[in-house]
Design an enzyme around this catalytic site. Structure first.
Site: not given
Ligand SMILES: C[S@@+](CC[C@H](N)C(=O)[O-])C[C@H]1O[C@@H](n2cnc3c(N)ncnc32)[C@H](O)[C@@H]1O
Length: 283
Positions: A19, A42, A115, A142-143, A163
């Site tokens: 961050h 993500h 997300e 999907d991201g 992330d």
């Molecule tokens: C490490 S966390 C994110 C934390 C956030 N970036 C933060 O710093 O506050 C990863 C997130 O990615 C989501 N996720 C997993 N695979 C994904 C994808 N292919 N596309 C989008 N989101 C995804 C998970 O559900 C999870 O909530």
């Protein structure tokens, strides 16, 4: 199946370096009047209650933000980060990357948050809705697919935070492929990738971040990596630290981040160490 929930890790040492770096990128973009676009591939739930059952299970914030949230800090970037976190921390909440982006951007700047996890998406959507920040978009998709569909932005200025949870070993290669695909359309993209540093206990994932960084450096784009370790890399240490790799970094982010790491690392415990290393120098 998606099982990762960031609430177990909110505010830990990994969130801190990620961050701080992301805010440094946003601050640099704000130096020009021209609007920019931020992408969070993500996004997670957006904001975390540090008193809930998930966050209190391992109290990971004690390895991170709790170490210096009340300190009198010197570095401007660290001061900006703590000022942004202040109102949330006073409620015993920790702002995730979506909230940091939404709070730091100007009304004319655009934010896309992706997300995939249904429950995390619902929390994110509701939280971002409450913040009422113009030009903030929440996507249940999907991201990487979202990055393909939504880049390049107009105007062509902005940054991406990648992330992933890295639950599967294949996710490291997904990052490289996702970035290659973005650069085909948007070579100026500033990209921050967070990665874990894992000991031998991680099995197949041990060394995966290091080889991902090597592959990203081979793309030839200017980039550096910054890391913070909170314990020694012993065989069974698990995640002993983490890092951020920044592609097309803004001018002087390396110095700012290095100064901040030098200030916080002594507060992160006796075994803590940090480093910043250019992989492809910006000429
Ligand atoms: C490490 S966390 C994110 C934390 C956030 N970036 C933060 O710093 O506050 C990863 C997130 O990615 C989501 N996720 C997993 N695979 C994904 C994808 N292919 N596309 C989008 N989101 C995804 C998970 O559900 C999870 O909530």
């Amino acid at each position: 199946m998606l099982s990762y929930q960031h609430a177990f890790h909110a505010g830990n040492h990994a969130d801190v370096i990620k961050h701080l770096c992301w805010l440094g990128v946003i601050n640099a973009l704000k130096k020009k009047d021209k609007p920019f676009t931020l992408y969070d591939s993500h996004a997670g739930a957006g904001c975390y209650d540090l008193a809930d059952a998930m966050s209190t299970k391992n109290k990971e914030y004690e390895s991170g933000i709790s170490r210096f949230m009340d300190a009198d800090v010197r570095q401007p970037l660290l001061n900006d980060y703590l000022a942004l976190c202040h109102d949330f921390l006073s409620l015993n909440h920790y702002p995730g990357s979506p909230v940091i982006s939404a709070q730091a951007k100007r009304d004319s700047d655009v934010l896309h948050l992706m997300e995939l996890h249904p429950a995390e998406f619902n929390k994110l959507n509701s939280y971002i809705g409450k913040l009422r920040k113009p030009n903030s978009h929440v996507h249940k998709r999907d991201g990487y697919e979202g990055l393909r569909a939504l880049t390049p932005p107009k105007p062509n200025r902005g940054a991406i935070l990648i992330d992933p949870p890295y639950e599967k070993a294949s996710e490291y290669l997904d990052v490289v492929k996702g970035i290659q695909s973005v650069f085909k359309r948007w070579q100026q993209a500033q990209i921050v990738v967070w990665y874990p540093l894992l000991s031998e206990r991680a099995g197949a994932k041990h060394g995966a971040s290091e080889s991902m960084c090597d592959k990203l450096a081979e793309l030839g784009t200017p980039c550096f990596k910054a890391e913070i370790c909170v314990s020694q890399n012993t065989t069974d240490a698990g995640m002993y630290g983490s890092g951020v790799l920044v592609l097309n970094p803004p001018w002087q982010l390396d110095q700012q981040l290095s100064d901040v790491l030098n200030e916080i690392t002594p507060l992160m415990g006796e075994s803590a160490s940090s480093s910043l290393q250019w992989l492809n120098q910006d000429n």
